[in-house]
Design an enzyme around this catalytic site. Structure first.
Site, PDB file in Angstrom:
ATOM      1  N   SER A  64       0.795  -1.235   0.000  1.00  0.00           N
ATOM      2  CA  SER A  64       0.000   0.000   0.000  1.00  0.00           C
ATOM      3  C   SER A  64       0.824   1.280   0.000  1.00  0.00           C
ATOM      4  O   SER A  64       0.243   2.368  -0.103  1.00  0.00           O
ATOM      5  CB  SER A  64      -0.967   0.019   1.190  1.00  0.00           C
ATOM      6  N   TYR A 187      -3.628  -2.307 -10.337  1.00  0.00           N
ATOM      7  CA  TYR A 187      -3.541  -2.145  -8.877  1.00  0.00           C
ATOM      8  C   TYR A 187      -2.632  -3.217  -8.252  1.00  0.00           C
ATOM      9  O   TYR A 187      -1.739  -2.902  -7.442  1.00  0.00           O
ATOM     10  CB  TYR A 187      -4.949  -2.200  -8.271  1.00  0.00           C
TER      11      TYR A 187
HETATM   12  O1  DON Z   1      -4.779  -4.863  -1.739  1.00  0.00           O
HETATM   13  C1  DON Z   1      -4.225  -5.343  -0.763  1.00  0.00           C
HETATM   14  O2  DON Z   1      -4.856  -5.881   0.140  1.00  0.00           O
HETATM   15  C2  DON Z   1      -2.729  -5.239  -0.670  1.00  0.00           C
HETATM   16  N1  DON Z   1      -2.142  -5.341  -1.983  1.00  0.00           N
HETATM   17  C3  DON Z   1      -2.296  -3.957  -0.054  1.00  0.00           C
HETATM   18  C4  DON Z   1      -2.853  -3.742   1.331  1.00  0.00           C
HETATM   19  C5  DON Z   1      -1.968  -2.944   2.198  1.00  0.00           C
HETATM   20  O3  DON Z   1      -0.769  -2.868   2.032  1.00  0.00           O
HETATM   21  C6  DON Z   1      -2.619  -2.313   3.369  1.00  0.00           C
HETATM   22  N2  DON Z   1      -1.620  -1.658   4.186  1.00  0.00           N
HETATM   23  N3  DON Z   1      -1.353  -1.728   5.317  1.00  0.00           N
END
Ligand code: DON
Length: 303
Positions: A64, A187
């Protein structure tokens, strides 16, 4: 101030805690294999001084943290129009929650939860090759060529049911223009970029320079846009732990489930800490402690 001894001391005092608490993200199978026994920290000041300690040159999955850079691309390309379909309020919910989208007509609370980043990514996909543009931005900002980790991207795609649900749900409200599969692919690739702490401390450098590129110096964003990103990091960058981060650390921060956290001291420096074991909200447990120690030792805070 010489930051090198400060970073070394933080790493030395936290190392004994590695592996004791927290869990590596397991809902993305490729991330579940990462050793939790790693801790890195790096910073770069506005005048180009760098310091780093521990596993600061080991690449990890930015996850993220990419939301910071997709928002940057969106703001750079679209200006105010980026806010037509994305709010600016903390959600107080987990990063992958669906609950608010129903009552709020498919408009995500902010660009740092998954729904918000998917909405930003959709706008980017309309404008250009969003995957190539993300790599170009990150490579330019850190001064080195960065890549996707295709294994992580494929791993997330194979288990990304919640993100697929979020994107389809927003599409049902008419908030996603492109094919859901294309938006998800961009994404997942953005999240899969592999970088180390030093590269990320450099790449975030425009956030402590009123939007100026960390090396080239030309404006990437305006001063006002940059202030807005920092304020969103403070209020929304660490999800339902944003209040705790502001209380304990007092800096704009953005986290990722790969265990990285980027933090900004406006007009002074940007930093990145990384340790893969996470607390319940998905933020790096030791990364958070390292930032707390850093602000306590240096007195740096926005408050
Ligand atoms: O979409 C997701 O769930 C992950 N690729 C990214 C989530 C994430 O990093 C949340 N952060 N703390």
């Amino acid at each position: 101030m010489d930051f090198q001894p400060v970073l070394e001391e933080i790493v030395a005092s936290l190392r004994p805690q590695l592996g004791l608490e927290g869990q590596v993200a397991s809902y993305i199978p490729a991330l579940a294999r990462v050793s939790p026994l790693q801790l890195g920290i790096a910073l770069r000041t506005c005048d180009g001084q760098e310091a780093h300690a521990g596993d600061s040159l080991t690449p990890f999955s930015i996850q993220s943290l990419s939301k910071l850079f997709s928002l940057t691309l969106g703001m750079r390309e679209m200006g105010e129009a980026i806010w037509e379909r994305i709010g600016r309020e903390p959600s107080g919910n987990p990063f992958n929650s669906l609950v608010q989208l129903e009552s709020e007509q498919g408009i995500p609370r902010n660009p740092f939860i998954n729904a918000g980043a998917l909405a930003v990514t959709d706008r980017l996909v309309t404008l250009f090759d969003a995957k190539a543009q993300m790599l170009a931005l990150l490579s330019s900002l850190c001064g080195e060529t960065v890549h996707f980790d295709e294994e992580v991207a494929a791993s997330e795609a194979s288990t990304g049911f919640r993100n697929a649900a979020l994107a389809n749900f927003m599409k049902s409200f008419g908030r996603i223009d492109n094919d859901v599969s294309e938006v998800l692919d961009a994404y997942f690739h953005h999240c899969s970029v592999s970088m180390n702490c030093l590269q990320l401390a450099r790449a975030a450098g425009f956030l402590c320079r009123d939007g100026a590129h960390p090396f080239a110096g030309e404006p990437l964003l305006s001063e006002r846009q940059t202030r807005r990103i920092n304020s969103l990091m403070l209020t929304c960058g660490t999800y339902d732990a944003a209040g705790e981060f502001a209380f304990r650390i007092g800096l704009p921060c953005k986290s990722g489930v790969g265990g990285g956290i980027v933090a900004v001291v406006p007009d002074k420096l940007t930093m990145c800490v990384w340790s893969p074991a996470l607390e319940a909200s998905g933020n790096s447990l030791l990364g958070m402690k390292a930032l707390e120690m850093f602000t306590a030792r240096t007195g740096l805070s926005i408050f």
